[in-house]
Design an enzyme around this catalytic site. Structure first.
Site, PDB file in Angstrom:
ATOM      1  N   SER A  29     -36.879  10.015 -18.946  1.00 22.81           N
ATOM      2  CA  SER A  29     -35.772  10.298 -18.026  1.00 22.81           C
ATOM      3  C   SER A  29     -36.235  10.287 -16.571  1.00 22.81           C
ATOM      4  O   SER A  29     -35.461  10.557 -15.661  1.00 22.81           O
ATOM      5  CB  SER A  29     -35.140  11.655 -18.359  1.00 22.81           C
ATOM      6  OG  SER A  29     -36.124  12.672 -18.386  1.00 22.81           O
ATOM      7  N   HIS A 166       9.665   9.540  -7.998  1.00 22.00           N
ATOM      8  CA  HIS A 166       9.712   8.234  -8.696  1.00 22.00           C
ATOM      9  C   HIS A 166       9.489   7.082  -7.713  1.00 22.00           C
ATOM     10  O   HIS A 166       9.939   5.965  -7.954  1.00 22.00           O
ATOM     11  CB  HIS A 166      11.045   8.045  -9.429  1.00 22.00           C
ATOM     12  CG  HIS A 166      11.462   9.219 -10.262  1.00 22.00           C
ATOM     13  ND1 HIS A 166      11.128   9.358 -11.595  1.00 22.00           N
ATOM     14  CD2 HIS A 166      12.149  10.350  -9.928  1.00 22.00           C
ATOM     15  CE1 HIS A 166      11.620  10.505 -12.055  1.00 22.00           C
ATOM     16  NE2 HIS A 166      12.224  11.123 -11.063  1.00 22.00           N
ATOM     17  N   SER A 287     -11.208  -9.922   4.972  1.00 23.88           N
ATOM     18  CA  SER A 287     -11.305 -10.842   3.846  1.00 23.88           C
ATOM     19  C   SER A 287     -12.269 -11.965   4.195  1.00 23.88           C
ATOM     20  O   SER A 287     -12.342 -12.403   5.338  1.00 23.88           O
ATOM     21  CB  SER A 287      -9.925 -11.419   3.536  1.00 23.88           C
ATOM     22  OG  SER A 287     -10.044 -12.632   2.812  1.00 23.88           O
ATOM     23  N   LYS A 293      -6.450 -10.645   7.149  1.00 20.75           N
ATOM     24  CA  LYS A 293      -6.437  -9.445   6.311  1.00 20.75           C
ATOM     25  C   LYS A 293      -7.128  -8.240   6.939  1.00 20.75           C
ATOM     26  O   LYS A 293      -8.137  -8.352   7.622  1.00 20.75           O
ATOM     27  CB  LYS A 293      -7.102  -9.735   4.961  1.00 20.75           C
ATOM     28  CG  LYS A 293      -6.324 -10.655   4.054  1.00 20.75           C
ATOM     29  CD  LYS A 293      -4.921 -10.152   3.720  1.00 20.75           C
ATOM     30  CE  LYS A 293      -4.923  -8.940   2.837  1.00 20.75           C
ATOM     31  NZ  LYS A 293      -5.386  -9.237   1.478  1.00 20.75           N
ATOM     32  N   GLU A 300      -8.744   2.303  -1.890  1.00 17.74           N
ATOM     33  CA  GLU A 300      -8.712   1.715  -3.238  1.00 17.74           C
ATOM     34  C   GLU A 300      -9.868   2.227  -4.093  1.00 17.74           C
ATOM     35  O   GLU A 300      -9.701   2.510  -5.285  1.00 17.74           O
ATOM     36  CB  GLU A 300      -8.785   0.198  -3.142  1.00 17.74           C
ATOM     37  CG  GLU A 300      -7.544  -0.421  -2.527  1.00 17.74           C
ATOM     38  CD  GLU A 300      -7.771  -1.882  -2.190  1.00 17.74           C
ATOM     39  OE1 GLU A 300      -7.398  -2.731  -2.998  1.00 17.74           O
ATOM     40  OE2 GLU A 300      -8.336  -2.168  -1.126  1.00 17.74           O
TER      41      GLU A 300
END
Ligand code: ARG
Length: 469
Positions: A29, A166, A287, A293, A300
């Protein structure tokens, strides 16, 4: 490989043959528990000091071992520590090195101790520090939310937007109210972590492999030296308990769930469709292909990484399920899950703090949603209720008006103005901000009660900090 070329294991005395390479590779480990070095050394210092105080080791041996531990600590600090092929885990590595440095006294460091109580001690020390730091970082995120909330209330008029259920327009809320909703959830997470820290404040050191010791150990003394509030009551429980890890993993998964909700809203709010907010360049990405972008990657990933936080919790619970007492090597699986969850939540909390602090809100776009006619519907029904109409009847009356407005492509306010139950008094409810201002019950979304909530939140922040001291 001949036995004399192989690094000696801690248990070499009983074995004829050296361990297979596959065994070492599978069971070691050291690749992930090396980060426990400072906590292992702290545990060893307390253990050896206790051995001296209890008359089990002579003062000269204690001094030699403590001196060697100082050297090892300095080697780790300066990244000069050299691992050996036989260092299966951090505990083995440090004992090996202490023995190299201190000679015969070093070989006494493990007196009355097992790696089973040793690793449980080190992990409790590590998580006590790291979870407290993390909780403090969450409090800082709460403070960022509160700063933005206070800023949103300081404009004239205070920033308002549609509240959703909703994900459909529901009733108007202050932006401060919305941001503080996230703050309250995160403060409960801090509370949970603080509670869990209290439950984990028990030293397992002195439990030995599983049954204590025939030597006159003093677990209370080592617990005191390590700053634990108590020592174990049952040696079997001490070496096999990992509920403290599972509890931290739950707390961290819950933080992740809360952060994921913020992340999702930031993704929505910064979209062209919502247009509620713009990210600061420092907390947005571009992007590789599409020049226009500006992407909310932090938001996210706050959402996405929550998947593994939940996985770490469920993974450990499955490891623990059905394990017989006491220590089983399965327990070694506790660490990667905990380290990963602590690391990822720490990164997420700090990145989100910066993202939220630097976001530009667009009050006009938000207010346009808050002032949409449909959001007045509940107020219209309550207006009728104030005049004695049963709520269900009022609901039906307003529902029919909404249906008529949609069917005839007319403004609801125009229908209300000419309706015998409403007239101009009903039409007034459509004035910008009017429906929001009427929400003044305790904890409601309107400006009159925002101050009370702000001071209650400030009190909760102060209390959370006090508990973390
Ligand atoms: N690396 C091990 C762990 O993390 C240490 C304990 C090993 N104990 C044993 N009896 N093999 O759990």
């Amino acid at each position: 490989m001949a036995a004399d070329e192989t690094p000696r294991t801690l248990w070499h005395g009983r074995f004829d043959d050296a361990p297979a390479e596959a065994l070492m590779r599978f069971t070691a480990s050291i690749g992930f528990d090396a980060r426990l070095w400072a906590d292992d050394i702290e545990g060893s210092r307390a253990h050896v000091t206790m051995l001296g105080d209890s008359g089990i080791l002579p003062p000269a041996d204690v001094a030699a071992i403590l001196g060697a531990l100082e050297v090892v600590s300095a080697e780790f600090e300066s990244a000069a520590f050299v691992f050996d092929a036989g260092d299966e885990d951090i505990h083995t590595a440090i004992e090996r090195r202490v023995t190299e440095i201190a000679g015969a006294p070093g070989a006494r460091i493990h007196t009355g101790r097992s790696r089973n109580d040793q690793v449980a001690t080190a992990l409790r020390l590590w998580s006590r520090r790291e979870m407290r730091n993390l909780a403090a970082a969450i409090v800082s995120l709460v403070e960022v939310l509160e700063t933005r909330a206070a800023g949103a209330d300081a404009t004239e008029p205070p920033v308002r937007l549609a509240g959703y259920t909703h994900l459909q327009h529901a009733q108007p809320v202050l932006l401060s109210h919305h941001l503080r909703a996230h703050a309250w959830g995160l403060l409960r997470d801090v509370d949970r972590i603080t509670d869990a820290l209290g439950r984990a404040d028990v030293s397992p050191l002195g439990a030995g492999a599983l049954a204590g010791s025939s030597l006159p150990l003093d677990p209370g003394r080592s617990a005191d030296l390590l700053g634990f509030g108590a020592h174990f009551a049952n040696s079997l429980d001490a070496v096999s308990d990992r509920d403290f890890v599972a509890e931290y993993l739950f707390d961290l998964a819950m933080v992740g769930v809360h952060l994921s909700r913020i992340g999702e809203e930031w993704v929505l709010w910064t979209s062209a469709e919502f247009g509620f907010a713009t990210l600061d360049d420092s907390h947005a990405t571009g992007s590789s292909m599409m020049p226009q972008k500006k992407n909310p990657d932090i938001a996210e990933l706050a959402r996405g990484k929550t998947g593994r936080l939940i996985g770490n919790l469920t993974g450990l619970l499955v490891v623990l399920k059905g394990l017989p007492l006491a220590y089983n090597r399965d327990l070694q699986e506790d660490k990667e899950a905990l380290f990963d969850s602590v690391d990822q939540v720490g990164l997420a909390v700090r990145a989100l703090s910066g993202m939220i602090a630097g976001t530009t809100f667009h009050p006009a776009a938000m207010a346009a949603t808050a002032d949409a006619e449909a959001l007045v519907a509940t107020d219209l029904a309550e207006f009728l209720v104030s005049g004695g109409t049963p709520f269900r009847e009022a609901h039906a009356i307003v529902g029919a008006l909404v249906r008529e407005a949609l069917a005839t492509d007319r403004h609801l306010v125009d229908l209300v103005r000419v309706h015998p139950s409403f007239g101009d008094e009903g039409a007034v409810l459509f004035e910008p901000g009017a429906a929001l201002a009427r929400r003044r019950t305790p904890g409601a979304s309107g400006p009159d009660v925002a101050v009370a909530q702000a001071s209650r939140l400030a009190g909760a922040i102060t209390e959370a900090k006090r508990r973390l001291e």
